[in-house]
Design a protein around this motif. Structure first.
Motif, PDB file in Angstrom:
ATOM      1  N   GLY A  34       0.839  -1.198   0.000  1.00 51.97           N
ATOM      2  CA  GLY A  34       0.000   0.000   0.000  1.00 51.97           C
ATOM      3  C   GLY A  34       0.877   1.252   0.000  1.00 51.97           C
ATOM      4  N   GLY A  35       0.265   2.352  -0.440  1.00 58.46           N
ATOM      5  CA  GLY A  35       0.984   3.621  -0.397  1.00 58.46           C
ATOM      6  C   GLY A  35       1.337   3.998   1.030  1.00 58.46           C
ATOM      7  N   LYS A  36       0.472   3.596   1.943  1.00 56.61           N
ATOM      8  CA  LYS A  36       0.679   3.928   3.352  1.00 56.61           C
ATOM      9  C   LYS A  36       2.021   3.385   3.840  1.00 56.61           C
ATOM     10  CE  LYS A  36      -2.832   4.149   6.736  1.00 56.61           C
ATOM     11  NZ  LYS A  36      -4.030   3.496   7.262  1.00 56.61           N
ATOM     12  N   LEU A  45       5.001   5.365   2.486  1.00 53.94           N
ATOM     13  CA  LEU A  45       5.276   6.576   3.274  1.00 53.94           C
ATOM     14  C   LEU A  45       6.004   6.216   4.564  1.00 53.94           C
ATOM     15  CD1 LEU A  45       1.848   8.309   2.714  1.00 53.94           C
ATOM     16  CD2 LEU A  45       4.046   9.374   2.219  1.00 53.94           C
ATOM     17  N   TRP A  61      -3.799  14.486   5.662  1.00 54.22           N
ATOM     18  CA  TRP A  61      -4.296  13.113   5.826  1.00 54.22           C
ATOM     19  C   TRP A  61      -3.860  12.601   7.189  1.00 54.22           C
ATOM     20  CZ3 TRP A  61      -1.558   8.129   4.242  1.00 54.22           C
ATOM     21  CH2 TRP A  61      -2.389   7.024   4.514  1.00 54.22           C
ATOM     22  N   TYR A  68      -0.179  11.079   8.254  1.00 57.66           N
ATOM     23  CA  TYR A  68       1.149  11.702   8.108  1.00 57.66           C
ATOM     24  C   TYR A  68       1.830  11.968   9.465  1.00 57.66           C
ATOM     25  CZ  TYR A  68      -0.118  12.836   3.181  1.00 57.66           C
ATOM     26  OH  TYR A  68      -0.500  12.800   1.862  1.00 57.66           O
ATOM     27  N   ASN A  84      -6.244  14.969   0.474  1.00 61.13           N
ATOM     28  CA  ASN A  84      -7.198  14.386   1.409  1.00 61.13           C
ATOM     29  C   ASN A  84      -6.985  15.155   2.711  1.00 61.13           C
ATOM     30  OD1 ASN A  84      -8.638  12.788   3.154  1.00 61.13           O
ATOM     31  ND2 ASN A  84      -7.437  10.921   2.831  1.00 61.13           N
ATOM     32  N   ASP A 118       2.724  13.075  -2.437  1.00 58.45           N
ATOM     33  CA  ASP A 118       1.757  11.979  -2.363  1.00 58.45           C
ATOM     34  C   ASP A 118       0.728  12.213  -3.467  1.00 58.45           C
ATOM     35  OD1 ASP A 118      -0.359  10.303  -1.809  1.00 58.45           O
ATOM     36  OD2 ASP A 118      -0.350  10.662   0.354  1.00 58.45           O
ATOM     37  N   ILE A 167      -1.449  10.060  -4.759  1.00 61.25           N
ATOM     38  CA  ILE A 167      -2.377   8.927  -4.798  1.00 61.25           C
ATOM     39  C   ILE A 167      -3.729   9.271  -5.452  1.00 61.25           C
ATOM     40  CG2 ILE A 167      -3.483   9.137  -2.510  1.00 61.25           C
ATOM     41  CD1 ILE A 167      -2.084   5.884  -2.915  1.00 61.25           C
ATOM     42  N   TYR A 168      -4.128  10.563  -5.407  1.00 61.62           N
ATOM     43  CA  TYR A 168      -5.414  10.957  -6.019  1.00 61.62           C
ATOM     44  C   TYR A 168      -5.226  11.638  -7.380  1.00 61.62           C
ATOM     45  CZ  TYR A 168      -7.373   9.979  -1.419  1.00 61.62           C
ATOM     46  OH  TYR A 168      -7.748   9.359  -0.249  1.00 61.62           O
ATOM     47  N   SER A 218      -4.571   1.781  -5.137  1.00 64.25           N
ATOM     48  CA  SER A 218      -5.781   1.732  -4.298  1.00 64.25           C
ATOM     49  C   SER A 218      -6.911   2.595  -4.836  1.00 64.25           C
ATOM     50  CB  SER A 218      -5.467   2.209  -2.880  1.00 64.25           C
ATOM     51  OG  SER A 218      -4.793   1.219  -2.165  1.00 64.25           O
ATOM     52  N   LYS A 219      -6.593   3.863  -5.124  1.00 67.74           N
ATOM     53  CA  LYS A 219      -7.659   4.806  -5.495  1.00 67.74           C
ATOM     54  C   LYS A 219      -7.928   4.761  -6.996  1.00 67.74           C
ATOM     55  CE  LYS A 219      -6.896   6.102  -1.233  1.00 67.74           C
ATOM     56  NZ  LYS A 219      -7.718   5.959  -0.074  1.00 67.74           N
ATOM     57  N   ARG A 275      -3.528  -3.908  -1.396  1.00 67.28           N
ATOM     58  CA  ARG A 275      -2.393  -3.349  -0.689  1.00 67.28           C
ATOM     59  C   ARG A 275      -1.127  -3.234  -1.547  1.00 67.28           C
ATOM     60  NH1 ARG A 275      -4.035  -0.446   1.068  1.00 67.28           N
ATOM     61  NH2 ARG A 275      -2.544   0.076   2.689  1.00 67.28           N
ATOM     62  N   TYR A 329     -13.819  13.632  -1.434  1.00 65.52           N
ATOM     63  CA  TYR A 329     -14.246  14.076  -0.108  1.00 65.52           C
ATOM     64  C   TYR A 329     -14.820  15.489  -0.188  1.00 65.52           C
ATOM     65  CZ  TYR A 329     -10.767  10.481   0.937  1.00 65.52           C
ATOM     66  OH  TYR A 329     -10.053   9.316   0.956  1.00 65.52           O
TER      67      TYR A 329
HETATM   68  N1  PMP Z   1      -2.214   8.992   0.893  1.00 67.01           N
HETATM   69  C1  PMP Z   1      -3.432   9.491   1.092  1.00 67.01           C
HETATM   70  C2  PMP Z   1      -3.606  10.961   1.100  1.00 67.01           C
HETATM   71  C3  PMP Z   1      -4.524   8.651   1.321  1.00 67.01           C
HETATM   72  O1  PMP Z   1      -5.737   9.173   1.525  1.00 67.01           O
HETATM   73  C4  PMP Z   1      -4.317   7.271   1.332  1.00 67.01           C
HETATM   74  C5  PMP Z   1      -5.530   6.405   1.598  1.00 67.01           C
HETATM   75  N2  PMP Z   1      -5.408   5.422   2.480  1.00 67.01           N
HETATM   76  C6  PMP Z   1      -3.006   6.791   1.106  1.00 67.01           C
HETATM   77  C7  PMP Z   1      -1.985   7.683   0.899  1.00 67.01           C
HETATM   78  C8  PMP Z   1      -2.609   5.361   1.101  1.00 67.01           C
HETATM   79  O2  PMP Z   1      -3.450   4.476   0.485  1.00 67.01           O
HETATM   80  P1  PMP Z   1      -3.070   2.951   0.343  1.00 67.01           P
HETATM   81  O3  PMP Z   1      -2.239   2.561   1.518  1.00 67.01           O
HETATM   82  O4  PMP Z   1      -4.374   2.246   0.285  1.00 67.01           O
HETATM   83  O5  PMP Z   1      -2.289   2.840  -0.933  1.00 67.01           O
END
Ligand code: PMP
Ligand code: GLU
Length: 401
Positions: free
Chosen positions: A102-104, A107, A128, A131, A178, A206, A208-209, A240-241, A249, A327
């Motif tokens: 996952g991106g999470k 990070l 978000w 962080y 976010n 980041d 991701i969006y 993910s998005k 993940r 959002y």
């Molecule tokens: N960055 C932001 C701003 C997010 O909202 C999310 C959502 N969970 C993520 C990173 C990471 O997403 P994920 O771990 O599902 O890739």
């Protein structure tokens, strides 16, 4: 049971993810029979496209069920390199890419690789939820850089300057953001780029969006400000998005090789590698048809229009129209100080609790995002749910006295 064993300070300093906590609570209430409308967690209300699921199933049938290379399979890293070149004209090698759980977790790896005790990271607020705790878990100090609602949550270079110190090591950009859905302007990115170059900061962008923007414009990007920034920027992204793959993940980072190498060292000692079949599914996502985010946006767009229009029609409520993500982040502070059944609502936590208890509407309090005047609602849910949710929200607000 008695709690005989004490926990590490680092754990006691952070809270569990509030987005995931509210989502779990809403789901549990729903499972127990309550009529809950869930606007809490941010995940597309779409199924992963069929060809991606098929690739995941095929990977299992083909025996891709063992450990993979620590930074992810070569083909997937090459696919990330290809997308960065094809979609953005950026040049990376597979050695500059890490695939993570996952991106999470990408990070998390970045901050573990970068920060020493007391190092500061600038985090534009609203931010978000994850962080600041991720920075803290790496021994760093999160420093909020306030963004103003009246500036559409763009960054003011003078405020950034005031928040920077000689302990600053990095800054996070989340474009679109976010929870606000806002985009930083070119001017803001230029100011960040200039300071980062002068002071040797790492820029964590980041993205991701990035595929979910309204209108269709590409969001301005820090790497388009000055080519030299590529040597001190890590791009964070994932599937993910963009491909409705939250449960698979898979995220990825692209950056200077020595940073990616350090992140790989950490990954090798923690998760080893991301789930093997999920990597093959992500490969199909990045190399297959790229039209899926546009399909989702088609659904998100009328929801955004309706939600913002209906919220801003309420006396005392303001809401910046999001340029991306899914959002809305309305400001309910005009209602703080009012009461229901003798109970005063003084902040976003009390307001979100009130919405859940009285309106059966699950949302995330702005305090979790460093902005207590606001409450976040995800519109990655059906139009019917949004319409019914707005009826309930209006009724709940009208009942406050
Ligand atoms: N960055 C932001 C701003 C997010 O909202 C999310 C959502 N969970 C993520 C990173 C990471 O997403 P994920 O771990 O599902 O890739
Ligand atoms: N990023 C999404 C959200 O903000 C998913 C949950 C999370 O990881 O925080 O709701």
């Amino acid at each position: 049971m008695a709690e005989i064993i004490s926990l590490a300070n680092r754990v006691t300093r952070i809270a569990p993810s509030p987005t995931l906590a509210v989502n779990a609570k809403a789901k549990a209430l729903k499972a127990a029979g309550a009529d809950i409308l869930n606007f809490s967690v941010g995940e597309p209300d779409f199924d992963t496209p069929e060809h991606i699921c098929a690739a995941g199933k095929k990977a299992i049938d083909d025996g891709h069920t063992r450990y993979t290379a620590v930074p992810g399979i070569q083909e997937l890293r090459e696919a990330v390199v290809y997308r960065l070149k094809e979609d953005h004209g950026r040049h990376y090698t597979p050695e500059q890419i890490q695939v993570s759980c996952g991106g999470k977790h990408g990070l998390y790896n970045i901050f573990q690789a970068l920060l020493d005790q007391g190092d500061e990271v600038l985090i534009p607020a609203p931010y978000w939820v994850s962080y600041p705790p991720m920075v803290q878990l790496a021994g760093g100090v999160p420093v909020a850089v306030p963004l103003a609602e009246q500036d559409n949550f763009d960054l003011d270079p003078d405020i950034l300057e005031r928040c920077a110190t000689d302990r600053t090591r990095a800054i996070i950009i989340n474009n679109p953001a976010n929870p606000t859905g806002s985009l930083f302007s070119r001017r803001a990115l230029e100011a960040i780029g200039k300071m980062a170059l002068e002071r040797g900061w790492l820029v964590v962008t980041d993205d991701i969006y990035e595929t979910i923007t309204y209108p269709d414009e590409k969001p301005p990007h820090i790497l388009d400000v000055d080519a030299r920034l590529q040597d001190q920027t890590v791009i964070l992204n994932g599937v993910s998005k963009s491909f409705a793959m939250t449960g698979w993940r898979i995220g990825y980072s692209a950056g200077p090789q020595h940073i990616i190498k350090a992140m790989n060292k950490i990954q090798s000692q923690s998760t080893s590698n991301p789930c093997a079949p999920a990597q093959y599914a992500a490969l199909a996502a990045l190399t297959g048809p790229q039209g899926f985010p546009a399909v989702m946006k088609q659904a998100f767009l009328p929801r955004r229009e309706f939600f913002v229009a209906d919220l801003t029609a309420i006396e005392g409520v303001t809401c910046v129209k999001p340029n991306g993500a899914f959002y809305v982040f309305p400001n309910f502070s005009a209602y703080y100080g009012k009461s229901f059944n003798g109970k005063k609502i003084n902040d976003s936590v009390a307001m979100a609790d009130y919405f859940l208890d009285e309106a059966k509407v699950a949302s995330v309090p702005g305090a979790a995002f460093g902005a207590d005047d606001f409450v976040r609602f995800s519109f990655a849910t059906s139009m019917e749910v949004i319409r019914e949710g707005m009826i309930r929200i209006k009724k709940a607000l009208a009942a406050l006295g």
